[in-house]
Every structure is written in C-alpha cells, then in structure tokens.
Scaffold this motif. Structure first.
Motif, PDB file in Angstrom:
ATOM      1  N   THR A   1     -15.605  22.089  48.303  1.00 48.45           N
ATOM      2  CA  THR A   1     -15.419  21.310  47.080  1.00 48.45           C
ATOM      3  C   THR A   1     -15.768  19.854  47.364  1.00 48.45           C
ATOM      4  O   THR A   1     -15.902  19.452  48.523  1.00 48.45           O
ATOM      5  CB  THR A   1     -13.970  21.419  46.587  1.00 48.45           C
ATOM      6  OG1 THR A   1     -13.088  20.925  47.607  1.00 48.45           O
ATOM      7  CG2 THR A   1     -13.614  22.876  46.297  1.00 48.45           C
ATOM      8  N   LEU A   2     -15.907  19.063  46.318  1.00 49.50           N
ATOM      9  CA  LEU A   2     -16.303  17.665  46.462  1.00 49.50           C
ATOM     10  C   LEU A   2     -15.142  16.738  46.134  1.00 49.50           C
ATOM     11  O   LEU A   2     -14.416  16.944  45.160  1.00 49.50           O
ATOM     12  CB  LEU A   2     -17.490  17.364  45.544  1.00 49.50           C
ATOM     13  CG  LEU A   2     -18.779  18.157  45.826  1.00 49.50           C
ATOM     14  CD1 LEU A   2     -19.830  17.842  44.784  1.00 49.50           C
ATOM     15  CD2 LEU A   2     -19.298  17.863  47.230  1.00 49.50           C
ATOM     16  N   ASN A   3     -14.979  15.707  46.963  1.00 49.74           N
ATOM     17  CA  ASN A   3     -13.937  14.710  46.739  1.00 49.74           C
ATOM     18  C   ASN A   3     -14.504  13.525  45.965  1.00 49.74           C
ATOM     19  O   ASN A   3     -15.645  13.104  46.190  1.00 49.74           O
ATOM     20  CB  ASN A   3     -13.372  14.207  48.068  1.00 49.74           C
ATOM     21  CG  ASN A   3     -12.618  15.286  48.813  1.00 49.74           C
ATOM     22  OD1 ASN A   3     -12.190  16.273  48.226  1.00 49.74           O
ATOM     23  ND2 ASN A   3     -12.458  15.103  50.121  1.00 49.74           N
ATOM     24  N   ALA A   4     -13.677  12.983  45.066  1.00 55.71           N
ATOM     25  CA  ALA A   4     -14.053  11.793  44.302  1.00 55.71           C
ATOM     26  C   ALA A   4     -12.816  10.902  44.213  1.00 55.71           C
ATOM     27  O   ALA A   4     -12.152  10.823  43.175  1.00 55.71           O
ATOM     28  CB  ALA A   4     -14.562  12.179  42.921  1.00 55.71           C
ATOM     29  N   LYS A   5     -12.481  10.248  45.324  1.00 46.57           N
ATOM     30  CA  LYS A   5     -11.219   9.523  45.431  1.00 46.57           C
ATOM     31  C   LYS A   5     -11.039   8.452  44.370  1.00 46.57           C
ATOM     32  O   LYS A   5      -9.976   8.346  43.753  1.00 46.57           O
ATOM     33  CB  LYS A   5     -11.106   8.906  46.831  1.00 46.57           C
ATOM     34  CG  LYS A   5     -10.887   9.923  47.937  1.00 46.57           C
ATOM     35  CD  LYS A   5     -10.677   9.235  49.274  1.00 46.57           C
ATOM     36  CE  LYS A   5     -10.418  10.263  50.373  1.00 46.57           C
ATOM     37  NZ  LYS A   5     -10.226   9.616  51.703  1.00 46.57           N
ATOM     38  N   SER A   6     -12.049   7.629  44.178  1.00 50.02           N
ATOM     39  CA  SER A   6     -11.903   6.527  43.218  1.00 50.02           C
ATOM     40  C   SER A   6     -11.770   7.037  41.788  1.00 50.02           C
ATOM     41  O   SER A   6     -10.982   6.518  40.997  1.00 50.02           O
ATOM     42  CB  SER A   6     -13.091   5.563  43.330  1.00 50.02           C
ATOM     43  OG  SER A   6     -14.315   6.248  43.082  1.00 50.02           O
ATOM     44  N   GLU A   7     -12.532   8.073  41.449  1.00 48.69           N
ATOM     45  CA  GLU A   7     -12.492   8.594  40.077  1.00 48.69           C
ATOM     46  C   GLU A   7     -11.183   9.331  39.792  1.00 48.69           C
ATOM     47  O   GLU A   7     -10.758   9.448  38.649  1.00 48.69           O
ATOM     48  CB  GLU A   7     -13.668   9.548  39.837  1.00 48.69           C
ATOM     49  CG  GLU A   7     -15.034   8.911  39.951  1.00 48.69           C
ATOM     50  CD  GLU A   7     -15.344   7.964  38.791  1.00 48.69           C
ATOM     51  OE1 GLU A   7     -14.525   7.881  37.852  1.00 48.69           O
ATOM     52  OE2 GLU A   7     -16.405   7.319  38.828  1.00 48.69           O
ATOM     53  N   VAL A   8     -10.539   9.837  40.840  1.00 49.03           N
ATOM     54  CA  VAL A   8      -9.278  10.553  40.677  1.00 49.03           C
ATOM     55  C   VAL A   8      -8.085   9.618  40.837  1.00 49.03           C
ATOM     56  O   VAL A   8      -7.119   9.676  40.062  1.00 49.03           O
ATOM     57  CB  VAL A   8      -9.172  11.709  41.692  1.00 49.03           C
ATOM     58  CG1 VAL A   8      -7.783  12.332  41.659  1.00 49.03           C
ATOM     59  CG2 VAL A   8     -10.211  12.776  41.402  1.00 49.03           C
TER      60      VAL A   8
END
Length: 564
Positions: free
Chosen positions: A307-314
């Motif tokens: 899966t892909l992480n999107a720390k700032s968007e989450v």
C-alpha cells in the motif's frame, strides 16, 4: 512372475539374511580379529551390494521449505511415487551415518510450523484461488512476472480448474466472491492447512521441523566413481545432492557455567543425501543464499503488493485524506508520477480504498505489483495522480457533466449533491464525504448552490476529480502478506518440469522463482501449479534414474551392480 519381480524377491531375501547374520558375523569377527581389523573387513567392497540395492529402491526427495508450494510439491512427489508402485522403504540404514532415513519424501522446514502464509492469507480466511471459471488467458493477466512462462503449466499441466478439483476432491467446499477471490466455505484458513497436512500424512511425507538448510552441494553418488569420466556434465548426471542443515533440538540444555541456569537450545550441523531436491523456500533470504551458492542466475528481489503512504495528506488537518479513512471508491484510475519524468511510472484502474496511512485497494495493489521495480528505484516517493471517475472521461467531459447541474439542479448544495454516477446510473461515483472534501478543495463555499457556481469553480472541481494529486511518502506491507518480485531467473529453469537446466534433479516451485501475481489468489495458484509440476517431475526423475523397466534406468542399475 516377471524377471524384475524375481530380482526384487532375491534382493529382499539377501537383505533379510544379511540383517539376521550381520550381528553374529560382527561379534565373531570382533572376538577373533579385534575391533580395528573387524571394521576394515566390514568396510570391504562387498558393502557396495547394500549401496547398489539401495539405489534400486530408495528414491529420496528433499523439499526445502514447508510453505504452500513446498508442502504441495511434497504431496505431489509422494503420490506420484506411490502411483508408480515405488513404495519400497529403505531396507538398510544408509552407509552414511548422517543420511536421512524413512520416507522417500522429506520436507525440511527451518521453523516450528508449516504453511505460515496460508494461515494469514485473506485475513485468516485463505484466498486459496482466483475464479477458476475464468479463461486461463484472463487469469494469466494477473502475473506481472512469469505470465508467458506459466502459460504451458496453467493450460496443460495443472490448470486452475484442476487445482479447484484437487481441494474439492478432498472435502473442501469453495466459494467465489464478486471480485473473483475464492475461499473455503468455512472462511477459515485452517481448513486448507488441515487438508494439506492430512494429504501429506496420507502420502507418507515426513516433515522435519527446526531444520535450517545452510546449503546444497553436488556430490558423487556412492555407486559412481569420480574418475569414471572426465566430463563434468556426465559426473553431475550420476550425482546426488548433499544438503547441509543446522537442526535445533526440541529439548533444551542447561548452561552449567551460568548461575542463572539459562536454557539454550541444542544445535547441530549435519549432511543429508538425496536423489532429488525441490527448492521451495519462498522469499526468505536463506533460500536466496542457497541459490547464489549454486551459482545460479538470481534476479534481485524488491517488494511487490504493498500500500502507499501519504503522511501529509492524512496527518495534516487540511490534507485531502484527513478523516476519510475507510472510504472506498468503486472505480478509480491511479497514476504514479515523479517530477523528472513526463510519463507516469505505472497506471492502473480499479477500486480504491483510503486508509489511516494513505491509499490501498485493488488499483494500488495492482500498480505496486506491475510497477514494483520502477517504484523501488524512486524509493516509493512521488505524486499519485487520481481520476476519481475515469469512466466519465477527461477534464472537459467531467466539466460538461457538472455544468448541467447549474440548470437541472440549481437549488441543490454543491457539497451535498454529486451528479456523477457510476456506469449503471444507480449510485454516485464518488462517496459523499470524499465529494464534500473535493468541493471544498475546489474553492466552493460550504452552503453554495449549483445556481451560483461559476465556470471557474466548476472547472476547478473537474480538475480535482480527474487530476487529483496526492503526495506519496513511502509504502507499507499489505496486511500481513509479503510478496516479492525477483528470485531464480526463469532462464535457468525448464518450465515444463520446473527443473534446473544446470543441475538435473534440482527443482523449483513457488515464490523462490521470479514469478509473482497480484492480490486475489494468483500467488497461491502459482504455488499449487508449480508445486505440482515440480513434485511430479522430481518423482519421474528419480524413478527413471534409479529404477529398472523405465526409460533410461536400466543402464544405471547395471552400472551400480557392475561396480561390485
């Protein structure tokens, strides 16, 4: 009675006589000649008779790895030997003290349990297969690597329908879900585990736990002198495999020098000898070290199915995905882009899931599988461009669809009404909470209606829908499953038999080879199909090499006896 049966009976009588007379003879020789001279007499050339007869009847196959492909290949090999009526046990202990005895098929498992991935697959339900009613060519599209090479196996040797029949014939009821995944009707992976282990037990497969294989080497057969031929290939053909293992005892020993009496497991290293070896070590580093030790071409591994992480968007309050975990979009298009490349690394379509860390779902997982190497090169960092409604076309097409709402539904609030529908025209293409976030991001006021929407705002919204950009900061493992791209190069393998081209008698199956599939039952199908072929081929190899009345083995039998 056939000549072969006469020979078999004769050899059996010789063995029975030897078993009865040997202890008496040893005691007599020891008493009259002394222990050292007795040992030299026992090791005289007549002991070759035991070796020769062993080579005629004891087909010993090692399976390294007790995962899905390893256990399945062991079952296939044992059942194949049984069907050929090659069921003779070892009539004598091997002349080598460290040789394995007993069953003709032995699984060497490094840990204390087998079928670990089977247990956790599908959230503990075991996604055993993919929809076997689909055409084989369609199923083959689920393999980013190995699609071409698996064609013959899945069409002829072990088709998906045969895999289904294998489980059903052993009492496993299977069900197919809407996305094509197949599970046992019990929704429990234990059903599959029990079925496999029961089949292995019935076929007399021996499983040795705590047996970590350190390496495999080719050693001269006891029936063949290394000076018989100067040609390396001929020597290899008459060789057997020496498997070096490090075993751990179940019992613990106590360290007498320690005041705390700390218990440490017993460890021992020994060599076992086999006529054929099936390598089924999956994606473990130890398995890859074995491959490299044999000087076989190895494709470096990289993660697949993640899966892909999107720390700032989450994590950020103003992030697009903040507070949207759990939302699923029925159909989306995702494209992974990096700043210095004009074209996306990989583009895929399918359902999309927003998670607590970023994005997942079939579209992302398929992209991670087919773009595994390219994504690894950029360290899994870039921009994911999403089209939340690809079936409606590009930005201009979506703009036209949205603009109609300014006249058809002027009093509706923009953030509460999505006019975009799925292809069946029954359901909104974008879930309500996600739609509200996209509307806000496009610049609409919270209570703004369609009647007051400007063309600029509507175009902004069309851009957010068709070209929404998410910053990707890394990757995560998909649930508890871990799949890799890479392994033994397929150029090293005769795929018709899953046999090494360099070392006859060495076979491969499962994830240790450079074959991997997308999520949905494809990887287990690879395990069952390649395991079946490797197991049957290994059985055919040892039978044809060491047993009379089959193609090519008569010469080997004559060679064994002529050496006496």
């Amino acid at each position: 009675m056939s000549p072969r049966k006469w020979v078999v009976c004769l050899i059996r009588y010789i063995h029975v006589f030897a078993l009865i007379s040997m202890p008496v003879a040893v005691a007599f020789l020891t008493a009259h000649t002394g222990p050292s001279k007795c040992a030299r007499l026992i090791n005289a050339p007549h002991s070759k008779i035991i070796v020769a007869t062993r080579r005629l009847f004891a087909c010993k196959i090692a399976v390294i790895g007790g995962g899905a492909s390893g256990i399945f290949s062991a079952i296939a090999a044992a059942e194949s030997l049984k069907s050929k009526q090659i069921t003779e046990p070892l009539l004598f202990e091997n002349l080598r003290d460290d040789d394995a005895t007993g069953s003709m098929v032995t699984v060497l498992e490094a840990t204390t349990a087998t079928l670990g991935k089977v247990k956790i697959s599908g959230g503990g339900r075991c996604n055993v297969l993919h929809d076997t009613s689909k055409p084989v060519n369609e199923i083959l599209q689920g393999y980013p690597r190995g699609q071409k090479e698996l064609t013959g196996i899945l069409h002829k040797r072990f088709p998906p329908s045969t895999a289904r029949e294998w489980f059903e014939s052993r009492g496993v009821e299977l069900k197919t879900e809407s996305d094509g995944r197949m599970f046992p009707a019990t929704d429990s992976s234990q059903t599959i585990i029990d079925t496999l282990l029961q089949a292995a037990s019935k076929a007399n497969v021996q499983i040795h736990y705590r047996s970590k294989v350190e390496g495999i080497s080719i050693c001269p057969s006891p029936t063949t002198s290394s000076t018989d031929s100067g040609q390396e290939n001929k020597e290899r053909e008459k060789s057997q495999f020496c498997v070096t293992i490090q075993s751990r005892s179940k019992s613990d020993t106590t360290d007498s020098d320690s005041s705390s009496q700390t218990a440490t497991p017993k460890r021992s290293t020994k060599e076992l000898y086999f006529d054929a070896v099936i390598l089924a070590t999956g994606s473990t580093p130890a398995g890859y070290r074995i491959v490299q030790g044999l000087d076989l071409t190895f494709v470096p591994t990289v993660p697949s199915l993640f899966t892909l992480n999107a720390k700032s968007e989450v994590g950020n309050e103003d992030g697009l995905l903040n507070g949207l975990a759990g939302i699923s979009v029925p159909f989306a298009e995702v494209a992974f882009c990096v700043p210095d490349q004009k074209k996306p690394i990989q583009t895929e379509e399918g359902p999309l899931l927003i998670t607590h860390h970023g994005l997942s779902g079939p579209a992302v997982l398929r992209m991670s599988a087919f773009g595994a190497r390219e994504l690894a090169k950029v360290n899994y960092k870039g921009i994911l461009r999403i089209n939340w409604a690809p079936h409606l076309g590009k930005v201009d097409d979506v703009f036209d669809e949205l603009w109609q709402s300014t006249t058809l539904r002027p009093k509706k609030q923009v953030n509460k009404f999505c006019p975009l529908l799925l292809p069946d025209d029954k359901e909104s293409a974008i879930p309500r909470r996600l739609w509200s976030t996209l509307v806000q991001r496009a610049g609409f006021e919270e209570t703004q209606t369609w009647a007051t929407a400007s063309k600029k705002l509507v175009r902004n919204l069309a851009m957010e829908i068709c070209r929404c950009e998410i910053e990707i900061t890394g990757k995560s493992t998909y649930k508890d499953e871990f799949v890799t791209a890479g392994g033994v190069s397929l150029k090293e393998i005769d795929m018709k038999a899953m046999q090494s081209k360099k070392y006859p008698g060495l076979f491969f199956c499962g994830e240790v080879v450079n074959v991997d599939g997308v999520t949905g039952g494809y990887n287990f199908l690879n395990c069952w199909s390649t395991g079946y072929v490797a197991g049957n081929s290994a059985a055919e190899f040892v039978v044809s090499k060491f047993h009379p009345n089959t193609k090519g083995e008569g010469d080997m039998a004559k060679q064994s006896l002529s050496d006496l």
